[in-house]
Design a protein around this motif. Sequence first.
Motif: not given
Length: 146
Positions: A19, A21-22, A44, A48, A63, A109-110, A112
């Motif tokens: 992910e 941002i994480e 990707c 989101e 999404e 927001r996120s 992957t």
Amino acid sequence: MEYRRYNDTYYIRMDKGDEIIEKIFGVCREEHIGSAVYSGIGGCSRAEIQTFIPDKGTFETNELCGMLELVSLNGSIISDEEDQLFHHTHAVFSYVEDGVHGMAGGHIRSITVLYTAEIELRPVIGGTIGRKLDPETGTGFWNFSD
């Protein structure tokens, strides 16, 4: 994920399932980076995307799933008085749906990673950009306090 620092810039390669941002937050914590800007590209599987609706005072989330080409990623990291990290990220994705090429983008927001993402992280040198809470949106903006 793997990263390297060259001069004052970090180059991050992310792998399937990461992910974004994480992982950027993880590098910032490990390297004691309180504020930075970043950009990137990649492939990707999920994103989101949020849009702020002023009349409602809320964010609407959409999404996307499937093969998403991350055409452009731009964002910033800031921290508050307790050194908690916050991001403000925008991105644009291209994709194919029912044989038609499409694009979508906005506040993130996120995200992957499907197969890889390549991120350039540039820490702020000589200071730290803080966070100032905006009561209208409930989000934090850059705060320059010396």
